[in-house]
Design a protein around this motif. Structure first.
Motif, mmCIF file in Angstrom:
data_model
loop_
_atom_site.group_PDB
_atom_site.id
_atom_site.type_symbol
_atom_site.label_atom_id
_atom_site.label_comp_id
_atom_site.label_asym_id
_atom_site.label_seq_id
_atom_site.Cartn_x
_atom_site.Cartn_y
_atom_site.Cartn_z
ATOM 1 N N MET A 1 2.488 2.415 -33.956
ATOM 2 C CA MET A 1 3.711 2.743 -33.266
ATOM 3 C C MET A 1 4.290 3.981 -33.928
ATOM 4 S SD MET A 1 6.861 0.145 -32.741
ATOM 5 C CE MET A 1 8.167 0.463 -33.879
ATOM 6 N N ASP A 3 7.218 7.407 -33.551
ATOM 7 C CA ASP A 3 8.337 7.965 -32.799
ATOM 8 C C ASP A 3 8.120 9.460 -32.609
ATOM 9 O OD1 ASP A 3 8.984 9.197 -35.184
ATOM 10 O OD2 ASP A 3 10.748 7.974 -35.572
ATOM 11 N N GLY A 8 5.887 6.282 -37.972
ATOM 12 C CA GLY A 8 5.532 5.049 -37.283
ATOM 13 C C GLY A 8 5.001 3.994 -38.226
ATOM 14 N N THR A 11 0.662 -1.203 -37.194
ATOM 15 C CA THR A 11 0.813 -2.661 -37.200
ATOM 16 C C THR A 11 -0.482 -3.380 -37.572
ATOM 17 O OG1 THR A 11 0.494 -2.714 -34.805
ATOM 18 C CG2 THR A 11 2.771 -2.673 -35.620
ATOM 19 N N PHE A 84 7.368 -5.489 -34.621
ATOM 20 C CA PHE A 84 7.269 -4.073 -34.244
ATOM 21 C C PHE A 84 6.580 -3.923 -32.896
ATOM 22 C CE2 PHE A 84 7.765 -2.815 -38.833
ATOM 23 C CZ PHE A 84 8.821 -1.938 -38.648
ATOM 24 N N GLU A 85 5.504 -4.671 -32.695
ATOM 25 C CA GLU A 85 4.781 -4.588 -31.422
ATOM 26 C C GLU A 85 5.636 -5.081 -30.264
ATOM 27 O OE1 GLU A 85 0.327 -5.094 -33.328
ATOM 28 O OE2 GLU A 85 1.344 -6.854 -32.514
ATOM 29 N N LEU A 87 8.912 -5.095 -30.132
ATOM 30 C CA LEU A 87 9.973 -4.117 -29.919
ATOM 31 C C LEU A 87 9.458 -2.920 -29.134
ATOM 32 C CD1 LEU A 87 12.846 -3.109 -30.412
ATOM 33 C CD2 LEU A 87 12.037 -2.154 -32.584
ATOM 34 N N GLU A 88 8.289 -2.446 -29.511
ATOM 35 C CA GLU A 88 7.706 -1.302 -28.803
ATOM 36 C C GLU A 88 7.451 -1.651 -27.335
ATOM 37 O OE1 GLU A 88 3.699 0.047 -29.872
ATOM 38 O OE2 GLU A 88 4.595 2.040 -30.040
ATOM 39 N N ALA A 89 6.936 -2.836 -27.076
ATOM 40 C CA ALA A 89 6.682 -3.263 -25.699
ATOM 41 C C ALA A 89 7.990 -3.411 -24.934
ATOM 42 C CB ALA A 89 5.909 -4.578 -25.687
ATOM 43 N N SER A 90 9.006 -3.929 -25.574
ATOM 44 C CA SER A 90 10.305 -4.106 -24.935
ATOM 45 C C SER A 90 10.929 -2.762 -24.570
ATOM 46 C CB SER A 90 11.236 -4.879 -25.869
ATOM 47 O OG SER A 90 12.521 -4.975 -25.308
ATOM 48 N N VAL A 91 10.831 -1.808 -25.476
ATOM 49 C CA VAL A 91 11.371 -0.471 -25.204
ATOM 50 C C VAL A 91 10.599 0.170 -24.052
ATOM 51 C CG1 VAL A 91 11.624 1.865 -26.140
ATOM 52 C CG2 VAL A 91 12.311 -0.119 -27.507
ATOM 53 N N ALA A 92 9.295 0.037 -24.060
ATOM 54 C CA ALA A 92 8.488 0.607 -22.986
ATOM 55 C C ALA A 92 8.849 -0.031 -21.646
ATOM 56 C CB ALA A 92 7.002 0.415 -23.282
#
Length: 100
Positions: A1, A3, A8, A11, A84-85, A87-92
């Motif tokens: 991940m 930014d 990043g 993970t 972290f994964e 969160l990244e999926a949620s943001v996407a």
């Protein structure tokens, strides 16, 4: 991940290092459970044997705690990788849902 600044979290690496901590913690606990200075009763001198026995008990207790702490840290590291994964999926998903 990563930014926009290129920072990043890897993970997969975080999860792997967490698993290493869990294994090391298990090994330390197993070693502590086997005991240290197991032959301290045969040292000959009563005071020396008693002191060695006290040391062995304390060292075993502390080693067991250290191993458990290392294992707990490993579990937390693996949980952080998952977080972290997620969160990244949620943001996407959030960006996908935004109207343009």
């Amino acid at each position: 991940m990563a930014d926009a600044a290129g920072l990043g979290v890897d993970t997969d690496e975080l999860r792997a290092r967490g698993s290493t901590f869990v294994r090391v913690g298990d090994d330390v606990v197993a070693s502590a459970n086997r005991g240290v200075l197991l032959a301290h009763d045969g040292y000959g001198d009563r005071d020396l044997s008693a002191a060695a026995g006290r040391f062995a008990g304390r060292f075993t207790y502390l080693s067991r705690g250290l191993g458990e702490d290392a294992g707990d840290l490993g579990v937390q590291m693996r949980g952080a990788a998952f977080a972290f994964e997620e969160l990244e999926a949620s943001v996407a998903d959030g960006f996908q849902a935004m109207p343009y």
